[in-house]
Design an enzyme around this catalytic site. Structure first.
Site, PDB file in Angstrom:
ATOM      1  N   LYS A   1      -6.805  -3.271   2.698  1.00  0.00           N
ATOM      2  CA  LYS A   1      -7.056  -3.103   4.099  1.00  0.00           C
ATOM      3  C   LYS A   1      -7.434  -1.804   4.191  1.00  0.00           C
ATOM      4  O   LYS A   1      -7.882  -0.859   3.397  1.00  0.00           O
ATOM      5  CB  LYS A   1      -5.404  -3.264   4.686  1.00  0.00           C
ATOM      6  CG  LYS A   1      -4.799  -4.585   4.559  1.00  0.00           C
ATOM      7  CD  LYS A   1      -3.379  -4.777   5.259  1.00  0.00           C
ATOM      8  CE  LYS A   1      -2.959  -6.100   5.210  1.00  0.00           C
ATOM      9  NZ  LYS A   1      -1.715  -6.174   5.978  1.00  0.00           N
TER      10      LYS A   1
ATOM     11  N   HIS B   1       5.545   5.887   1.060  1.00  0.00           N
ATOM     12  CA  HIS B   1       6.339   5.161   0.594  1.00  0.00           C
ATOM     13  C   HIS B   1       5.246   3.935   0.240  1.00  0.00           C
ATOM     14  O   HIS B   1       4.393   3.644   0.681  1.00  0.00           O
ATOM     15  CB  HIS B   1       7.316   4.710   1.450  1.00  0.00           C
ATOM     16  CG  HIS B   1       7.153   3.906   2.594  1.00  0.00           C
ATOM     17  ND1 HIS B   1       6.708   4.649   4.047  1.00  0.00           N
ATOM     18  CD2 HIS B   1       7.050   2.513   2.892  1.00  0.00           C
ATOM     19  CE1 HIS B   1       6.430   3.692   4.889  1.00  0.00           C
ATOM     20  NE2 HIS B   1       6.498   2.603   4.381  1.00  0.00           N
TER      21      HIS B   1
ATOM     22  N   HIS C   1       4.361   5.793   8.309  1.00  0.00           N
ATOM     23  CA  HIS C   1       4.380   5.037   9.693  1.00  0.00           C
ATOM     24  C   HIS C   1       4.354   6.502  10.543  1.00  0.00           C
ATOM     25  O   HIS C   1       4.872   7.324  10.318  1.00  0.00           O
ATOM     26  CB  HIS C   1       5.420   4.271   9.904  1.00  0.00           C
ATOM     27  CG  HIS C   1       5.454   2.943   8.991  1.00  0.00           C
ATOM     28  ND1 HIS C   1       4.544   2.192   8.840  1.00  0.00           N
ATOM     29  CD2 HIS C   1       6.563   2.612   8.219  1.00  0.00           C
ATOM     30  CE1 HIS C   1       4.854   1.269   8.080  1.00  0.00           C
ATOM     31  NE2 HIS C   1       6.036   1.492   7.577  1.00  0.00           N
TER      32      HIS C   1
ATOM     33  N   SER D   1       0.669  -1.333  -0.004  1.00  0.00           N
ATOM     34  CA  SER D   1      -0.126  -0.125   0.060  1.00  0.00           C
ATOM     35  C   SER D   1       0.934   1.122  -0.015  1.00  0.00           C
ATOM     36  O   SER D   1       2.099   1.311   0.426  1.00  0.00           O
ATOM     37  CB  SER D   1      -0.896   0.009   1.190  1.00  0.00           C
ATOM     38  OG  SER D   1      -0.134  -0.148   2.440  1.00  0.00           O
TER      39      SER D   1
ATOM     40  N   GLU E   1      11.440   2.235   9.407  1.00  0.00           N
ATOM     41  CA  GLU E   1      12.107   1.139   8.980  1.00  0.00           C
ATOM     42  C   GLU E   1      13.031   1.383   7.816  1.00  0.00           C
ATOM     43  O   GLU E   1      13.306   2.189   7.165  1.00  0.00           O
ATOM     44  CB  GLU E   1      10.834   0.280   8.259  1.00  0.00           C
ATOM     45  CG  GLU E   1      10.122   0.745   7.295  1.00  0.00           C
ATOM     46  CD  GLU E   1       8.804   0.072   6.912  1.00  0.00           C
ATOM     47  OE1 GLU E   1       8.246  -0.756   7.873  1.00  0.00           O
ATOM     48  OE2 GLU E   1       8.411   0.131   5.837  1.00  0.00           O
TER      49      GLU E   1
ATOM     50  N   ARG F   1      -2.645   3.721   5.566  1.00  0.00           N
ATOM     51  CA  ARG F   1      -2.608   3.590   4.412  1.00  0.00           C
ATOM     52  C   ARG F   1      -3.669   4.498   3.704  1.00  0.00           C
ATOM     53  O   ARG F   1      -4.697   4.970   4.220  1.00  0.00           O
ATOM     54  CB  ARG F   1      -2.878   2.145   4.216  1.00  0.00           C
ATOM     55  CG  ARG F   1      -2.266   1.080   4.654  1.00  0.00           C
ATOM     56  CD  ARG F   1      -2.550  -0.108   4.624  1.00  0.00           C
ATOM     57  NE  ARG F   1      -1.702  -1.386   5.355  1.00  0.00           N
ATOM     58  CZ  ARG F   1      -1.948  -1.814   6.616  1.00  0.00           C
ATOM     59  NH1 ARG F   1      -2.911  -1.108   7.217  1.00  0.00           N
ATOM     60  NH2 ARG F   1      -1.232  -2.422   7.210  1.00  0.00           N
TER      61      ARG F   1
ATOM     62  N   LYS G   1       7.196   3.280  13.847  1.00  0.00           N
ATOM     63  CA  LYS G   1       7.904   2.301  13.081  1.00  0.00           C
ATOM     64  C   LYS G   1       8.653   2.533  11.834  1.00  0.00           C
ATOM     65  O   LYS G   1       8.236   2.478  10.770  1.00  0.00           O
ATOM     66  CB  LYS G   1       6.493   1.490  12.472  1.00  0.00           C
ATOM     67  CG  LYS G   1       6.734  -0.110  11.690  1.00  0.00           C
ATOM     68  CD  LYS G   1       5.553  -0.502  11.210  1.00  0.00           C
ATOM     69  CE  LYS G   1       5.886  -1.670  10.495  1.00  0.00           C
ATOM     70  NZ  LYS G   1       4.847  -2.136   9.573  1.00  0.00           N
TER      71      LYS G   1
ATOM     72  N   GLN H   1       1.594   4.352   1.967  1.00  0.00           N
ATOM     73  CA  GLN H   1       1.397   4.287   3.394  1.00  0.00           C
ATOM     74  C   GLN H   1       2.656   5.188   3.947  1.00  0.00           C
ATOM     75  O   GLN H   1       3.461   5.697   3.308  1.00  0.00           O
ATOM     76  CB  GLN H   1       1.596   2.803   4.017  1.00  0.00           C
ATOM     77  CG  GLN H   1       3.032   2.097   3.375  1.00  0.00           C
ATOM     78  CD  GLN H   1       3.226   0.736   3.829  1.00  0.00           C
ATOM     79  OE1 GLN H   1       3.817   0.547   5.238  1.00  0.00           O
ATOM     80  NE2 GLN H   1       2.613  -0.048   3.330  1.00  0.00           N
TER      81      GLN H   1
END
Length: 438
Positions: A315, A290, A126, A122, A151, A309, A149, A124
């Site tokens: 989702k 991203h 964080h 997706s 990453e 998202r 989150k 999205q």
């Protein structure tokens, strides 16, 4: 190794706590994962477990290496009976290292993964910790914890993704070349973006926010109409032998095939498109938009499951929150790359150390001509993944050497060093997730 102790005149023999041991890790079979032996996740699983049977018609999307409740690794050591890594760490806090233990309240702060992506994940971002706490309080069913989150993805194969907003000049060019994109963004927002050039960071960020928000809030019926027009036009041009790279034609058709009528297809005109070569990385801090598109990578993140998202997903979608939280600072695609640092002491070692305390990743490439390689001790628990090679791992606290081959995963307690002896003259490729607290 055994320790002898004397109590009340009696001699008692007990086994010292194991601090280095192999792990059996959880595979997630999400629908977007690569199928069967096309998946690096599946190949690693099959190489490390002789009993594993790979189904060619099933997706193997993620390998989780850590203590997350949805994928707590199991310990493969007969002397540590039937425990997960999370349970063992709770009972052996010193294995984390003193700084990690205190900073992260006795928890392993990172989740280490391998991803094999067949279809796009997706659009999205964080949340940071403050927003994560608010979202969890408001909607715990969608935002399951209070942690941030950040990453990082390190390519194992050619790996494609979207990351951060493009330079404004590139977006303005797409607005001219893709009338369907211009239609959804709207004339007012498009003019505001063009006029923001040269007016400073705040004006640019405000204009980007307007463009992105207008696009993502477009009426579904209108999105489908405009996307169908764009797909038809690009398909006709491709059929006529024309190269549509200047409007990302091939990618647009791929995304539309995967997610027909999805607004996320237009995000390719706003976000940087990166194609990472093996060993190249991108770091995704809080609030950076991203999407992973295709390929295989090693990924490390703070131990969280919070994702906001807005497209390319079945989702839960939360467009208002995403539009509000994003970092609207444009960057070039090359500036989104996150290069590692070469260790001055170890020519085989490269270190990816992002500006967050939760994790760092080390990449070790050892030539097959070597007979052994020493994995240095850290004041942090770590997890080692063998991507290529066959070795035996020895350490002062382990009675017998541990065999480790492609796909093998090893937990290493804080302040433990390991000697890897090459049992096959083949180059080694390993990744090690850890914390590098100052």
């Amino acid at each position: 190794m055994y320790v002898r102790c004397e109590k009340a005149g009696l001699r008692v023999t007990r086994m010292a706590a194991q601090r280095v041991f192999p792990l059996s890790c959880v595979v997630q079979q999400y629908a977007w994962g690569k199928l069967g032996s096309n998946s690096e996740v599946a190949l690693l699983l099959a190489s490390s477990d002789p009993l594993a049977r790979i189904s060619e018609d099933k997706p193997y999307a993620e390998l989780w290496m850590g203590t997350h409740p949805r994928g707590d690794a199991k310990i493969l050591d007969n002397r540590i009976s039937q425990k997960t890594l999370g349970q063992w760490i709770a009972e052996n806090q010193d294995c984390l290292g003193s700084k990690v233990k205190d900073t992260f309240k006795g928890q392993l702060p990172f989740l280490f993964k391998v991803l094999s992506v067949k279809t796009a994940l997706s659009i999205q971002a964080h949340p940071d910790k403050e927003r994560a706490e608010k979202l969890h309080l408001q909607a715990p069913e969608h935002y399951p914890d209070t942690n941030h989150k950040p990453e990082m993805a390190i390519a194992l194969t050619s790996f494609q993704g979207l990351c951060g907003f493009r330079p404004v000049e590139e977006i303005v060019t797409f607005l001219k070349k893709v009338p369907e994109f211009q239609f959804l963004v709207g004339d007012h927002a498009a003019i505001q973006l063009k006029q923001s050039l040269g007016l400073g960071d705040q004006a640019v960020a405000s204009a980007l926010c307007t463009c992105f928000s207008h696009l993502m809030r477009s009426e579904k019926k209108v999105v489908v109409e405009q996307l169908n027009l764009l797909v038809k036009r690009i398909s006709q041009q491709v059929a006529a032998g024309n190269n549509m790279a200047d409007v990302c034609g091939e990618l647009l058709l791929e995304l539309h095939q995967q997610y027909p009528g999805d607004i996320g297809c237009f995000a390719i005109y706003l976000l940087n498109l990166l194609t990472l070569k093996p060993g190249e990385a991108m770091f995704l801090e809080a609030n950076v938009p991203h999407a992973y598109l295709k390929g295989d990578c090693v990924e490390c993140m703070a131990c969280s499951d919070n994702t906001v998202r807005a497209g390319l997903t079945p989702k839960f979608i939360d467009v208002p929150t995403l539009c509000e939280m994003l970092n609207y600072t444009p960057t070039s695609s090359k500036d989104r790359l996150f290069p590692p640092t070469r260790s001055p002491e170890d020519p085989c070692l490269s270190i990816y150390a992002p500006p967050v305390p939760d994790f760092a990743v080390m990449r070790m490439e050892v030539p097959g001509s070597a007979t052994e390689y020493k994995v240095l001790a850290l004041d942090s628990a770590s997890i080692l993944l063998m991507v290529q090679g066959t070795v035996t791992a020895s350490t002062p606290t382990v009675q017998a050497p541990i065999p480790l081959q492609r796909g093998g995963v090893l937990f290493i307690g804080a302040n433990e060093s390991i000697v890897l002896k090459l049992t096959v003259p083949q180059d080694l490729l390993m990744f090690r997730a850890c914390c590098l607290l100052q």
